[in-house]
Design a protein around this motif. Structure first.
Motif, short mmCIF file in Angstrom:
data_model
loop_
_atom_site.label_atom_id
_atom_site.label_comp_id
_atom_site.label_asym_id
_atom_site.label_seq_id
_atom_site.Cartn_x
_atom_site.Cartn_y
_atom_site.Cartn_z
N GLN A 114 -19.14 -26.30 -66.05
CA GLN A 114 -20.50 -25.77 -65.95
C GLN A 114 -21.38 -26.40 -67.03
OE1 GLN A 114 -21.56 -23.65 -63.44
NE2 GLN A 114 -19.50 -24.16 -62.68
N TYR A 116 -25.07 -26.47 -69.07
CA TYR A 116 -26.20 -25.64 -69.49
C TYR A 116 -27.14 -26.47 -70.36
CZ TYR A 116 -22.95 -22.01 -68.02
OH TYR A 116 -22.08 -21.25 -67.30
N ARG A 287 -30.49 -22.43 -69.39
CA ARG A 287 -30.15 -22.20 -67.99
C ARG A 287 -28.97 -23.07 -67.59
NH1 ARG A 287 -32.22 -26.35 -64.58
NH2 ARG A 287 -33.32 -27.96 -65.80
N ASN A 288 -28.31 -22.64 -66.52
CA ASN A 288 -27.29 -23.46 -65.88
C ASN A 288 -28.03 -24.43 -64.96
OD1 ASN A 288 -25.32 -24.51 -64.08
ND2 ASN A 288 -24.02 -22.71 -64.36
N ASN A 290 -27.13 -26.32 -62.67
CA ASN A 290 -26.65 -26.41 -61.28
C ASN A 290 -26.63 -25.06 -60.58
OD1 ASN A 290 -26.11 -29.24 -61.43
ND2 ASN A 290 -24.25 -28.77 -62.60
N ASN A 291 -26.99 -24.01 -61.28
CA ASN A 291 -26.98 -22.67 -60.69
C ASN A 291 -28.09 -21.85 -61.31
OD1 ASN A 291 -26.47 -20.19 -59.58
ND2 ASN A 291 -24.44 -19.93 -60.49
N LYS A 293 -29.35 -19.19 -60.45
CA LYS A 293 -29.18 -17.73 -60.36
C LYS A 293 -28.31 -17.17 -61.49
CE LYS A 293 -29.74 -17.46 -55.33
NZ LYS A 293 -29.11 -17.00 -54.06
N GLU A 294 -27.56 -18.03 -62.16
CA GLU A 294 -26.70 -17.53 -63.23
C GLU A 294 -27.55 -17.09 -64.42
OE1 GLU A 294 -23.20 -18.91 -66.37
OE2 GLU A 294 -23.69 -20.20 -64.67
#
Length: 405
Positions: A114, A116, A287-288, A290-291, A293-294
């Motif tokens: 992941q 960030y 923020r992530n 690639n995601n 919403k995380e």
């Protein structure tokens, strides 16, 4: 700033909004990544701490290890942080130092892949601290039903370059003396040895965990005056009994970071009664990638830093006629006659010593002799923390310390 501790409060309050204490057991609970990092222009190593939130209030946060952490700036320079253990990642103070006017971005890739990234953060200049001073004051406690006497420490700042948002942190250090230092070693009733190394004077240190912010953006003064930093209740700790020192750190922050700390402060203060503000989401600048919403907790803080130190000697505290702290220490004077045995031989001095000291509950601190003789009269015992200052502090004199008269 102990951001991880505050994040834990936010996480708990987000889940618990009722008046009665309640620890929910949520099915499918997913821990959140917490990123706590700060970059300044100080000549030091900077830290980024990675943890994950926890569901139970009594649990410890999980350290995030094996991550790749680096910082980039707006001219293409990258600096990688080395892992120091327990989720702590550090820069090399020789190879990397923040600079005013540069824009920095934090990058984190966890070992599960992941990625960030923080928003680009401009390092703003910060004015010098003009003065640190203190005044006699009172603080309300117990829901404003009583008060404590003490001193309140303030900061004045010099005029800055259109600075509007400020944050402060501080480090405390104070010298103290245990009330009943261990001065002797007991071997037996005929051999009691005077110690060469008496552990009576030590130092204590603490980093602030308060949220201290202020703004001149809403019609306030351009120069910060009488900014309250810390209140010390004079009879509640040993801070002011010998000599006290406070190092105040001043930061100039962005509007977004100011809002982050302001929201953290409001969440921290909410939930105490039925009329309190309800918890709400505190927005991070990370923020992530690639995601979207995380949800990521924490904040990448970037600011220039100014420091100033103030020493407060005991003589100045005495002149203010404040109530003083009394150590909750007892010392016990005993001899074998205090423990009569209805049968057999009476207690010996050695048995008396073993009764108090073998388990470590007490320290033997000194003998009392019959005047003008070597005949034992009493043995004196004290609790360990009252006899050895190293149990609650450290003996090495800090490099910055200056003993005042």
């Amino acid at each position: 700033m102990k951001l991880r501790f505050l994040i834990a409060i936010v996480a708990v309050l987000t889940l618990c909004t009722c008046v009665d204490p309640y620890t929910p057991n949520l099915k499918g609970y997913q821990p959140l990544l917490v990123i706590d990092g700060m970059l300044t222009d100080a000549n030091s190593s900077y830290k980024v701490i990675l943890t994950r939130t926890f569901q139970e209030q009594i649990s410890e946060p999980e350290s995030v290890t094996g991550a790749t952490v680096f910082i980039t700036d707006d001219i293409g320079t990258s600096s990688y942080l080395s892992e120091a253990g327990n989720g702590v990642y550090k820069t090399d103070s020789i190879e990397f130092q923040g600079a005013v006017g540069r824009t920095y971005t934090l990058h984190v890739q966890t070992k599960d892949g992941q990625v960030y990234e923080s928003e680009p953060c401009l390092m703003l200049p910060v004015p010098d601290i003009d003065s640190i001073y203190y005044q006699k004051d009172q603080e309300l406690i117990n829901n404003a039903t009583s008060s404590q006497d003490g001193i309140r420490i303030y900061v004045d700042s010099k005029k800055g370059d259109n600075n509007q948002y400020y944050r402060w942190a501080f480090d405390e250090t104070w010298k103290f003396k245990v009330p009943t230092p261990k001065r002797y070693n007991y071997i037996n009733d005929t051999t009691i040895i005077l110690l060469k190394d008496i552990k009576d004077y030590c130092y204590k240190s603490r980093e602030s965990d308060e949220i201290l912010i202020n703004s001149s953006a809403s019609g306030g003064p351009d120069i910060i005056k009488k900014q309250p930093i810390f209140f010390i209740a004079s009879d509640q700790s040993d801070r002011l009994l010998l000599q006290y020192s406070i190092l105040v750190k001043q930061y100039s922050i962005s509007k977004k970071e100011f809002d982050f700390w302001n929201n953290m402060q409001m969440v921290n203060e909410s939930g105490s009664d039925i009329f309190a503000k309800m918890p709400f989401t505190v927005t991070s600048n990370i923020r992530n990638i690639n995601n979207a919403k995380e949800r990521v907790l924490g904040y990448f803080q970037v600011s220039a830093e100014k420091q100033k130190r103030k020493f407060i000697p005991f003589s100045e505290i005495v002149a203010m006629d404040l109530p003083m702290y009394n150590y909750p220490c007892e010392f016990i004077q005993k001899d074998p006659s205090n423990y009569p045995v209805p049968w057999g031989m009476p207690y010996t001095w050695n048995q008396l010593y073993a009764m108090f000291c073998v388990t470590g509950t007490y320290y033997f601190v000194e003998p009392i002799y019959v005047p003008a003789s070597n005949k034992l009269l009493k043995l004196v015992f004290a609790r360990p923390e009252c006899a050895n200052c190293e149990l609650t502090g450290y003996r090495k004199k800090p490099d910055f310390w200056v003993d005042l008269k």
